[in-house]
Scaffold this active site. Sequence first.
Site, PDB file in Angstrom:
ATOM      1  N   ARG A 107     -73.807   5.157  -5.369  1.00 24.12           N
ATOM      2  CA  ARG A 107     -74.804   6.230  -5.260  1.00 24.12           C
ATOM      3  C   ARG A 107     -75.852   5.971  -4.189  1.00 24.12           C
ATOM      4  NH1 ARG A 107     -75.344   6.580 -11.734  1.00 24.12           N
ATOM      5  NH2 ARG A 107     -73.545   7.946 -12.129  1.00 24.12           N
ATOM      6  N   CYS A 109     -76.280  11.026 -15.035  1.00 20.72           N
ATOM      7  CA  CYS A 109     -76.374  12.208 -15.895  1.00 20.72           C
ATOM      8  C   CYS A 109     -77.814  12.638 -16.158  1.00 20.72           C
ATOM      9  CB  CYS A 109     -75.645  11.964 -17.214  1.00 20.72           C
ATOM     10  SG  CYS A 109     -76.148  10.469 -18.095  1.00 20.72           S
ATOM     11  N   ASN A 115     -74.951  16.281 -20.904  1.00 21.01           N
ATOM     12  CA  ASN A 115     -74.728  15.111 -20.057  1.00 21.01           C
ATOM     13  C   ASN A 115     -73.254  14.811 -19.811  1.00 21.01           C
ATOM     14  OD1 ASN A 115     -75.351  14.390 -22.976  1.00 21.01           O
ATOM     15  ND2 ASN A 115     -74.333  12.513 -22.342  1.00 21.01           N
ATOM     16  N   SER A 135     -74.436   9.799 -26.375  1.00 22.31           N
ATOM     17  CA  SER A 135     -73.157   9.829 -25.662  1.00 22.31           C
ATOM     18  C   SER A 135     -73.301   9.364 -24.231  1.00 22.31           C
ATOM     19  CB  SER A 135     -72.546  11.232 -25.697  1.00 22.31           C
ATOM     20  OG  SER A 135     -73.420  12.191 -25.140  1.00 22.31           O
ATOM     21  N   THR A 191     -58.659   9.227 -19.982  1.00 22.83           N
ATOM     22  CA  THR A 191     -58.675   9.147 -21.444  1.00 22.83           C
ATOM     23  C   THR A 191     -60.069   8.922 -22.023  1.00 22.83           C
ATOM     24  OG1 THR A 191     -58.177   6.773 -21.315  1.00 22.83           O
ATOM     25  CG2 THR A 191     -56.312   8.275 -21.530  1.00 22.83           C
ATOM     26  N   GLY A 192     -61.084   8.746 -21.180  1.00 20.99           N
ATOM     27  CA  GLY A 192     -62.440   8.512 -21.666  1.00 20.99           C
ATOM     28  C   GLY A 192     -63.138   9.787 -22.091  1.00 20.99           C
ATOM     29  N   ALA A 193     -64.391   9.655 -22.543  1.00 20.12           N
ATOM     30  CA  ALA A 193     -65.152  10.815 -23.023  1.00 20.12           C
ATOM     31  C   ALA A 193     -65.365  11.835 -21.909  1.00 20.12           C
ATOM     32  CB  ALA A 193     -66.499  10.359 -23.593  1.00 20.12           C
ATOM     33  N   VAL A 194     -65.746  11.368 -20.723  1.00 24.07           N
ATOM     34  CA  VAL A 194     -65.953  12.279 -19.602  1.00 24.07           C
ATOM     35  C   VAL A 194     -64.612  12.799 -19.100  1.00 24.07           C
ATOM     36  CG1 VAL A 194     -66.841  12.475 -17.240  1.00 24.07           C
ATOM     37  CG2 VAL A 194     -68.134  11.201 -18.960  1.00 24.07           C
ATOM     38  N   HIS A 200     -78.883  15.744 -22.706  1.00 22.48           N
ATOM     39  CA  HIS A 200     -80.152  15.111 -22.346  1.00 22.48           C
ATOM     40  C   HIS A 200     -81.233  16.174 -22.160  1.00 22.48           C
ATOM     41  CE1 HIS A 200     -77.984  11.490 -21.971  1.00 22.48           C
ATOM     42  NE2 HIS A 200     -77.883  11.380 -20.652  1.00 22.48           N
ATOM     43  N   SER A 221     -53.339   2.660 -21.755  1.00 16.40           N
ATOM     44  CA  SER A 221     -53.190   4.094 -22.002  1.00 16.40           C
ATOM     45  C   SER A 221     -51.974   4.689 -21.306  1.00 16.40           C
ATOM     46  CB  SER A 221     -54.444   4.845 -21.545  1.00 16.40           C
ATOM     47  OG  SER A 221     -55.574   4.455 -22.299  1.00 16.40           O
TER      48      SER A 221
END
Length: 354
Positions: A104, A134, A332, A164, A16-19, A259, A45
Amino acid sequence: MNQPRSAPTLAVVGATGAVGTVMLQILSQHADIWGEIRLIASSRSAGRKLTVRGEEVEVHALAEEAFEGVDIALFDLPDEIAAQWAPIAAAKGAVVVDNSAAFRMDPDVPLVVPEVNPHAVRVRPRGIVATPNCTTLSMIVAVGALHAEFGLRELVVSSYQAVSGVGMAGVEALREQTKLVAGTELGTAPGDVRRAVGEATGPFPEPIALNVLPWVGSPADDGWSSEEMKIRGESRKILDRPDLKVSATCVRVPVVTTHSLAVHARFENEITVQRAYEILSTSPGVVVFDNPAAGEFLTPADVVGTDPTWVGRVRRALDDPCALDFFVCGDNLRKGSALNTAQIAELVAAEWSG
């Protein structure tokens, strides 16, 4: 261990997030290689319905049982939540592709950009594959292509990062501040924008409207920011150059999404602009757009919503025949986040049919 099947089950965690929203778009646009696509998000959610592949799918709450039968899980969660839940999903038998910073730099977790080091995805002792930050992703496809030809020795970059990058709170802060300053004479006296915005700076330490902020991330050692250290560490790991010299300055700019970076790259061998054009123009995931004489430049406003890394302003350094200067832009939320994650998942999914 799951037996290979022709259509693996995919989970999108943080749907449900932006990404996550962009991820569902990408899954609907790419070739449909998946069996079930399971959507997972926080408990608040749960029960919502989102559209993927033209169908409404109900969102499940993040819980251990949500990963039953999942073959590949795409994680877009805050670092601390990803650090907790990715090993749980992996223990359930899923290959986790994680978009957070939690893994990472873990030596037992490959950091993968499919156009640059696709082979790295095959060795995943923890059952987790990481995707880079990103900002790194906005440049590394182009840098990696040039490195393969000329041998990269040093990177000096300045980033111009969209709001963002910190999520919807950053976008909302920019939009609200823009309303406050629009149609005014602000920006002509010291502190006038700061006074107009007041405490409504959102996730930023200073106003972002009519301004740029020479700081992205959290404090690291010796005055560097965490974002600058990510570019350094991630570039070294992706390119398998642990001694690569990298210096980055990260700047937040009043752009919603996409970006940009100004890159100075120094190579082992002499480089020409013409040969750089040839390499970049034939590299997957790269588009060269470079016609300043005609007043045509790549900008975030033109690149947003597209998948490639866009490259322009390509010049050989005036004082070093082994160095190249260029400008890159990358969305991004697409290649910088959701797209790279989806591409890694597609690499892993090939193991099911192969």
